[in-house]
Design an enzyme around this catalytic site. Structure first.
Site, PDB file in Angstrom:
ATOM      1  N   ASP A 173     102.783  45.424   1.446  1.00 30.41           N
ATOM      2  CA  ASP A 173     103.859  45.514   0.460  1.00 30.41           C
ATOM      3  C   ASP A 173     104.189  44.118  -0.065  1.00 30.41           C
ATOM      4  O   ASP A 173     104.597  43.241   0.688  1.00 30.41           O
ATOM      5  CB  ASP A 173     105.091  46.143   1.096  1.00 30.41           C
ATOM      6  CG  ASP A 173     106.082  46.652   0.063  1.00 30.41           C
ATOM      7  OD1 ASP A 173     106.329  45.952  -0.934  1.00 30.41           O
ATOM      8  OD2 ASP A 173     106.614  47.762   0.257  1.00 30.41           O
ATOM      9  N   SER A 182     108.199  49.369  -5.456  1.00 31.53           N
ATOM     10  CA  SER A 182     107.318  50.002  -4.487  1.00 31.53           C
ATOM     11  C   SER A 182     107.286  51.523  -4.621  1.00 31.53           C
ATOM     12  O   SER A 182     106.301  52.157  -4.220  1.00 31.53           O
ATOM     13  CB  SER A 182     107.747  49.645  -3.059  1.00 31.53           C
ATOM     14  OG  SER A 182     107.638  48.262  -2.828  1.00 31.53           O
ATOM     15  N   THR A 199     107.552  53.090   0.339  1.00 26.22           N
ATOM     16  CA  THR A 199     106.097  53.163   0.494  1.00 26.22           C
ATOM     17  C   THR A 199     105.668  54.255   1.467  1.00 26.22           C
ATOM     18  O   THR A 199     104.869  55.126   1.098  1.00 26.22           O
ATOM     19  CB  THR A 199     105.535  51.796   0.911  1.00 26.22           C
ATOM     20  OG1 THR A 199     105.900  50.830  -0.093  1.00 26.22           O
ATOM     21  CG2 THR A 199     104.030  51.838   1.036  1.00 26.22           C
ATOM     22  N   PHE A 251     111.355  52.580  15.983  1.00 23.87           N
ATOM     23  CA  PHE A 251     111.528  51.427  16.853  1.00 23.87           C
ATOM     24  C   PHE A 251     112.699  50.532  16.485  1.00 23.87           C
ATOM     25  O   PHE A 251     112.922  49.513  17.139  1.00 23.87           O
ATOM     26  CB  PHE A 251     110.229  50.616  16.865  1.00 23.87           C
ATOM     27  CG  PHE A 251     109.039  51.420  17.306  1.00 23.87           C
ATOM     28  CD1 PHE A 251     108.867  51.750  18.637  1.00 23.87           C
ATOM     29  CD2 PHE A 251     108.114  51.870  16.381  1.00 23.87           C
ATOM     30  CE1 PHE A 251     107.787  52.512  19.059  1.00 23.87           C
ATOM     31  CE2 PHE A 251     107.029  52.631  16.780  1.00 23.87           C
ATOM     32  CZ  PHE A 251     106.861  52.957  18.116  1.00 23.87           C
ATOM     33  N   GLU A 302     101.391  50.602   6.377  1.00 22.93           N
ATOM     34  CA  GLU A 302     102.072  49.628   5.525  1.00 22.93           C
ATOM     35  C   GLU A 302     102.569  48.431   6.332  1.00 22.93           C
ATOM     36  O   GLU A 302     103.246  48.595   7.347  1.00 22.93           O
ATOM     37  CB  GLU A 302     103.279  50.254   4.823  1.00 22.93           C
ATOM     38  CG  GLU A 302     103.982  49.268   3.890  1.00 22.93           C
ATOM     39  CD  GLU A 302     105.445  49.584   3.608  1.00 22.93           C
ATOM     40  OE1 GLU A 302     105.962  49.059   2.607  1.00 22.93           O
ATOM     41  OE2 GLU A 302     106.068  50.336   4.392  1.00 22.93           O
ATOM     42  N   HIS A 326     111.305  38.485  -0.646  1.00 22.38           N
ATOM     43  CA  HIS A 326     112.624  38.659  -1.264  1.00 22.38           C
ATOM     44  C   HIS A 326     113.623  37.648  -0.708  1.00 22.38           C
ATOM     45  O   HIS A 326     114.527  37.203  -1.421  1.00 22.38           O
ATOM     46  CB  HIS A 326     113.143  40.075  -1.025  1.00 22.38           C
ATOM     47  CG  HIS A 326     112.553  41.109  -1.933  1.00 22.38           C
ATOM     48  ND1 HIS A 326     112.522  40.981  -3.302  1.00 22.38           N
ATOM     49  CD2 HIS A 326     111.966  42.309  -1.654  1.00 22.38           C
ATOM     50  CE1 HIS A 326     111.953  42.046  -3.840  1.00 22.38           C
ATOM     51  NE2 HIS A 326     111.597  42.873  -2.866  1.00 22.38           N
ATOM     52  N   ASP A 364     101.074  47.097  -3.366  1.00 21.88           N
ATOM     53  CA  ASP A 364     101.757  47.862  -4.398  1.00 21.88           C
ATOM     54  C   ASP A 364     102.143  46.984  -5.580  1.00 21.88           C
ATOM     55  O   ASP A 364     102.153  47.421  -6.724  1.00 21.88           O
ATOM     56  CB  ASP A 364     102.987  48.572  -3.825  1.00 21.88           C
ATOM     57  CG  ASP A 364     103.824  47.671  -2.916  1.00 21.88           C
ATOM     58  OD1 ASP A 364     103.465  46.490  -2.710  1.00 21.88           O
ATOM     59  OD2 ASP A 364     104.842  48.155  -2.389  1.00 21.88           O
ATOM     60  N   HIS A 365     102.443  45.721  -5.300  1.00 27.60           N
ATOM     61  CA  HIS A 365     102.856  44.774  -6.336  1.00 27.60           C
ATOM     62  C   HIS A 365     102.787  43.375  -5.741  1.00 27.60           C
ATOM     63  O   HIS A 365     102.530  43.197  -4.543  1.00 27.60           O
ATOM     64  CB  HIS A 365     104.279  45.072  -6.814  1.00 27.60           C
ATOM     65  CG  HIS A 365     105.280  45.111  -5.681  1.00 27.60           C
ATOM     66  ND1 HIS A 365     105.728  43.973  -5.047  1.00 27.60           N
ATOM     67  CD2 HIS A 365     105.871  46.143  -5.036  1.00 27.60           C
ATOM     68  CE1 HIS A 365     106.559  44.296  -4.077  1.00 27.60           C
ATOM     69  NE2 HIS A 365     106.668  45.622  -4.045  1.00 27.60           N
ATOM     70  N   HIS A 391     109.948  40.898  -7.576  1.00 28.04           N
ATOM     71  CA  HIS A 391     108.519  41.183  -7.640  1.00 28.04           C
ATOM     72  C   HIS A 391     107.886  40.453  -8.812  1.00 28.04           C
ATOM     73  O   HIS A 391     108.568  40.038  -9.756  1.00 28.04           O
ATOM     74  CB  HIS A 391     108.286  42.688  -7.825  1.00 28.04           C
ATOM     75  CG  HIS A 391     108.795  43.520  -6.697  1.00 28.04           C
ATOM     76  ND1 HIS A 391     108.908  44.894  -6.765  1.00 28.04           N
ATOM     77  CD2 HIS A 391     109.222  43.184  -5.452  1.00 28.04           C
ATOM     78  CE1 HIS A 391     109.369  45.359  -5.622  1.00 28.04           C
ATOM     79  NE2 HIS A 391     109.578  44.342  -4.809  1.00 28.04           N
TER      80      HIS A 391
END
Length: 541
Positions: free
Chosen positions: A78, A128, A191, A304, A348, A357, A394-395, A490
């Site tokens: 991702d 995403s 995702t 988790f 993923e 980010h 994805d990007h 992104h």
């Protein structure tokens, strides 16, 4: 009006009256060479007749797959743009004591590489949700939604009803295959959720996030859709059409628990973990690394953490209770391989995106390396003759490598040019790092802090800072950013795809993102097998 125009467009396309079709206003123009819908398929007609679908299907058909894949494994980094791959490659090489540039991540050894166009139908730079939806359904859609086509109005529940798309995971289920989803993000995040859920708003992860209108109109939150995924297919296609997702591992426990329990967020009082255990009495639920290691049977549900799982750096600390991506992936593979009919596994590395980010390159690169290690482990445990493995993103992110650092210069360090032992200086006499961000929260010197999210405790810091005495190679360093924002964004450029195994040649060239679905579908016989099983179930009624 939009629905009427869309239906007319599809009708004209299927009857051969046009070969270049304008889809919904603002979504652009679909490419020519659409093909007729395939007969006898569980995939809805409106999905197979979408210009996005037919164009991608036709393009993939020009390069027929050599051989057929019994199994398909999709790795999704991702936010793993090309600059992230390059920097992670160098960091891994340098950690092994080499200059770094000559290193290769495991998937860079794959024989087929291509470029993937990532835009959503309504957004030049994507998110995403829309991107993973394209990969899983063969149809591009809007930003912020998944599992539904572009006629949807974001956050409008009723607009998503009747335009739901069948995902690759659902096709695999209908074909009698084993399925698994693994993520270091919340399992209800965009995702992983795009493999099994349909929504007009990616944030509807539990019932508390649903609007009153959405509840009244019958939309379900994403966690509830996970629990209902088996029965939904059985209601639609007949009893026993699906036996459910065999393995689901990741974070997001809070969306499965009632607010009355510690960390829970559900307002309806439901405990979806207990409901899952009731629905799958032979299954196992785990919530820590040790119990995951001991799990020996499917179905297996592992949650988790309450939210996203920790970053790879945090999970590597001695005594950490959360498993590595490699451990989760190999456990999923072990259980799926116990079934003889073949499987689909979607994995993923979700926290690459979150580190970017936060403007923290160290965590983004370490989670990318962790993904590479998981891919390498899978390649050692599978057969390239019957297993298609695809690695993509994805990007991208607005993450850059700049300046003229000498060969072998620490990738997380300041720029030191060839022939010098001193950092290069900008026009103001200040040193600067090789890695940086176009926008975001900006500079932080958090030392040995392993959690990139520590940046959110402080206000953004824009522009250049004096980093002369700062060790920028420590994990808590956050790179400078040009444009101050509450979070880095992104990027909109193409991402890479790497493929190995039967059908891998479908990943060549510069391709639309939704073409990846068709590459995987063509590499298997799953659509035909699903159609046959569904027809058999219909004949029994």
């Amino acid at each position: 009006m939009i629905r009427a125009i869309y239906s007319l467009t599809l009708s004209l396309l299927v009857t051969g009256c046009m070969n270049i079709t304008v889809v919904e206003s603002g979504s652009g123009t679909a490419a020519p060479n659409a093909v007729a819908a395939v007969d006898s398929s569980p995939i809805p007609d409106y999905q197979r007749e979408s210009p996005w679908y037919t164009d991608a299907q036709a393009r993939v058909a020009r390069s027929p797959a050599t051989g057929k894949a019994k199994n398909v494994i999709v790795f999704l980094g991702d936010g793993m743009g090309i600059s992230t791959i390059t920097a992670a490659r160098i960091l891994q090489g340098q950690e092994a004591g080499n200059p770094g540039e000559e290193n290769r991540l495991s998937f860079e050894e794959f024989p087929v590489t291509g470029l993937v166009k990532t835009y959503n139908v309504d957004s030049q730079t994507p998110d995403s949700a829309g991107t993973m939806s394209a990969i899983m359904t063969g149809v591009k859609t809007k930003i912020g939604v998944f599992g539904v086509d572009e006629r949807v109005v974001q956050e409008d529940c009723s607009s998503s009803q009747g335009i739901e798309l069948l995902s690759l995971l659902e096709i695999a289920e209908l074909a009698g295959k084993a399925t698994g989803v693994v993520s270091t993000a919340r399992i209800t995040h965009a995702t992983p959720a795009a493999t099994y859920a349909k929504t007009a708003a990616r944030d509807w992860e539990d019932d508390q996030e649903l609007s009153d209108d959405a509840r009244a109109q019958g939309c379900k939150d994403i966690a509830a859709q996970f629990l209902d995924s088996r029965e939904r297919l059985n209601r639609q296609f007949g009893a026993d059409a699906s036996d459910g997702i065999e393995v689901a591992l990741g974070g997001g426990r809070r969306h499965f628990l009632p607010g009355s329990e510690e960390g829970g967020r559900r307002g309806d009082g439901r405990n979806l973990i207990e409901e899952w255990q009731t629905a799958y009495p032979q299954g196992s639920y785990v919530d820590n690394k040790s119990d995951l290691e001991e799990a020996r049977r499917a179905p297996l549900l592992g949650l988790f953490s309450n939210s996203h799982m920790d970053y790879a750096l945090e999970r590597e600390v001695p005594g950490a209770e959360q498993p590595s991506l490699t451990a989760m992936t190999l456990k999923a593979l072990e259980l799926l391989q116990n079934r003889d009919e073949g499987f689909l596994l979607v994995v993923e590395a979700g926290r690459i995106d979150h580190a970017h980010h936060a403007g923290n390159a160290a965590n983004a690169l370490k989670d990318t390396i962790e993904l590479s290690e998981a891919v390498a482990a899978v390649m050692r445990s599978t057969d390239a003759d019957d297993t298609l493995v695809m690695v993509t993103a994805d990007h991208s992110h607005v993450f850059t490598m700049a300046g003229y650092p000498r060969r072998g210069n620490p990738i997380l360090g300041k720029v030191v040019p060839a022939g010098s032992d001193e950092p290069a200086l900008d026009v103001d006499g200040q040193p600067y790092t090789t890695l940086g961000y176009m926008n975001g929260r900006g500079y932080r010197d958090h030392g040995d802090q392993l959690n990139a999210d520590s940046t959110y405790t402080e206000d953004p810091i824009a522009g250049r800072q004096d980093i002369s005495e700062v060790d920028t190679t420590r994990p808590g360093y956050h790179q400078e950013a040009l444009v101050p924002l509450n979070a880095e964004t992104h990027g909109g450029e193409d991402v890479a795809v790497y493929a190995n195994g039967p059908g891998a040649e479908g990943a060549m060239g510069a391709i639309e993102q939704n073409q990846l679905f068709h590459m995987m579908l063509q590499a298997t016989t799953w659509e035909a097998e699903a159609a046959e099983r569904v027809q058999s179930l219909e004949d029994r009624r």
